[in-house]
Design an enzyme around this catalytic site. Structure first.
Site, PDB file in Angstrom:
ATOM      1  N   THR A  20       0.830   4.395   1.722  1.00 37.65           N
ATOM      2  CA  THR A  20       1.814   5.085   2.400  1.00 37.65           C
ATOM      3  C   THR A  20       3.398   3.859   2.981  1.00 37.65           C
ATOM      4  O   THR A  20       4.281   4.271   3.653  1.00 37.65           O
ATOM      5  CB  THR A  20       1.731   5.311   4.033  1.00 37.65           C
ATOM      6  OG1 THR A  20       0.389   6.448   3.122  1.00 37.65           O
ATOM      7  CG2 THR A  20       1.881   6.278   5.139  1.00 37.65           C
ATOM      8  N   CYS A  21       2.774   2.452   3.205  1.00 39.47           N
ATOM      9  CA  CYS A  21       3.556   1.643   4.036  1.00 39.47           C
ATOM     10  C   CYS A  21       5.058   1.571   3.222  1.00 39.47           C
ATOM     11  O   CYS A  21       6.037   0.887   3.424  1.00 39.47           O
ATOM     12  CB  CYS A  21       2.681   0.254   3.760  1.00 39.47           C
ATOM     13  SG  CYS A  21       1.274   0.438   5.113  1.00 39.47           S
ATOM     14  N   SER A  22       3.904   1.246   1.602  1.00 45.13           N
ATOM     15  CA  SER A  22       5.526   1.123   0.790  1.00 45.13           C
ATOM     16  C   SER A  22       7.017   1.659   0.547  1.00 45.13           C
ATOM     17  O   SER A  22       7.559   1.993   0.291  1.00 45.13           O
ATOM     18  CB  SER A  22       4.946   0.193  -0.545  1.00 45.13           C
ATOM     19  OG  SER A  22       4.784  -1.005  -0.319  1.00 45.13           O
ATOM     20  N   LEU A  39       7.812   1.026   5.714  1.00 46.52           N
ATOM     21  CA  LEU A  39       9.076  -0.211   5.355  1.00 46.52           C
ATOM     22  C   LEU A  39      10.161   0.302   5.967  1.00 46.52           C
ATOM     23  O   LEU A  39      10.869   0.211   5.730  1.00 46.52           O
ATOM     24  CB  LEU A  39       8.323  -1.114   5.320  1.00 46.52           C
ATOM     25  CG  LEU A  39       8.832  -2.231   3.979  1.00 46.52           C
ATOM     26  CD1 LEU A  39       9.721  -3.095   5.737  1.00 46.52           C
ATOM     27  CD2 LEU A  39       8.629  -3.586   3.814  1.00 46.52           C
ATOM     28  N   THR A  99       0.629  -1.756  -0.134  1.00 47.44           N
ATOM     29  CA  THR A  99       0.075   0.056  -0.016  1.00 47.44           C
ATOM     30  C   THR A  99       0.875   1.535   0.013  1.00 47.44           C
ATOM     31  O   THR A  99       1.847   1.419   0.303  1.00 47.44           O
ATOM     32  CB  THR A  99      -0.977   0.251   1.254  1.00 47.44           C
ATOM     33  OG1 THR A  99      -0.595  -0.095   2.621  1.00 47.44           O
ATOM     34  CG2 THR A  99      -1.875  -1.006   0.800  1.00 47.44           C
TER      35      THR A  99
END
Length: 160
Positions: free
Chosen positions: A47-49, A53, A45
């Protein structure tokens, strides 16, 4: 009830891909260690990517110097977590944990209802620091935010 500082990490079995799907017991993961667990609503997703992370990948050595293991959690399956790790050049030392049915996330009271977005029940965005399975710090994001669970924020707030 949401897990609190001073609480013991709940017992659960998570999964990761390492020579096939491997069960990871939370008692083994957290027992006798310092662990920084951060959770994302979903692998791959935006923001996560783009931010979450990558921040932990960038600062992995700083956690390692403090003898802190780093683990990433998502309500995805182990195959998705492994593919995401490969796409993000995640160091082998980062535990990419799958909470496929969300049982661990729910046991901690940190679930997010993302059904309105077609994603079902997921984990809230958070970072948790534990020593020997006891929560010492908990940083849970407000909906739609990315501040207190970032690697940079957590590193600033860890004990010296």
């Amino acid at each position: 009830m949401t897990i609190q500082i001073g609480d013991k990490i709940p017992q659960a079995t998570l999964n990761m891909l390492k020579d096939g799907v491997q069960a990871v017991d939370t008692a083994d993961l957290f027992g006798g260690k310092k662990v920084l667990l951060f959770a994302v609503p979903g692998a791959f997703t935006p923001t996560c990517s783009a931010k979450h992370l990558p921040g932990y990948v960038e600062h992995f050595d700083e956690f390692a110097k403090r003898d802190i293991e780093v683990a990433c959690l998502s309500v995805n399956d182990a195959f998705v977590m492994d593919a995401w790790a490969k796409s993000q050049d995640v160091p082998a030392g980062v535990h990419m944990l799958a909470d496929g049915n969300g049982a661990f996330t729910q046991a901690m009271g940190l679930q997010l209802d993302a059904t309105a977005f077609g994603m079902g029940l997921r984990a809230k965005r958070f970072a948790l620091y534990a020593e020997d399975g006891i929560v010492k710090q908990l940083h849970v994001e407000a909906p739609g935010e990315f501040k207190v669970s970032s690697a940079e924020y957590v590193l600033e707030h860890l004990p010296a």
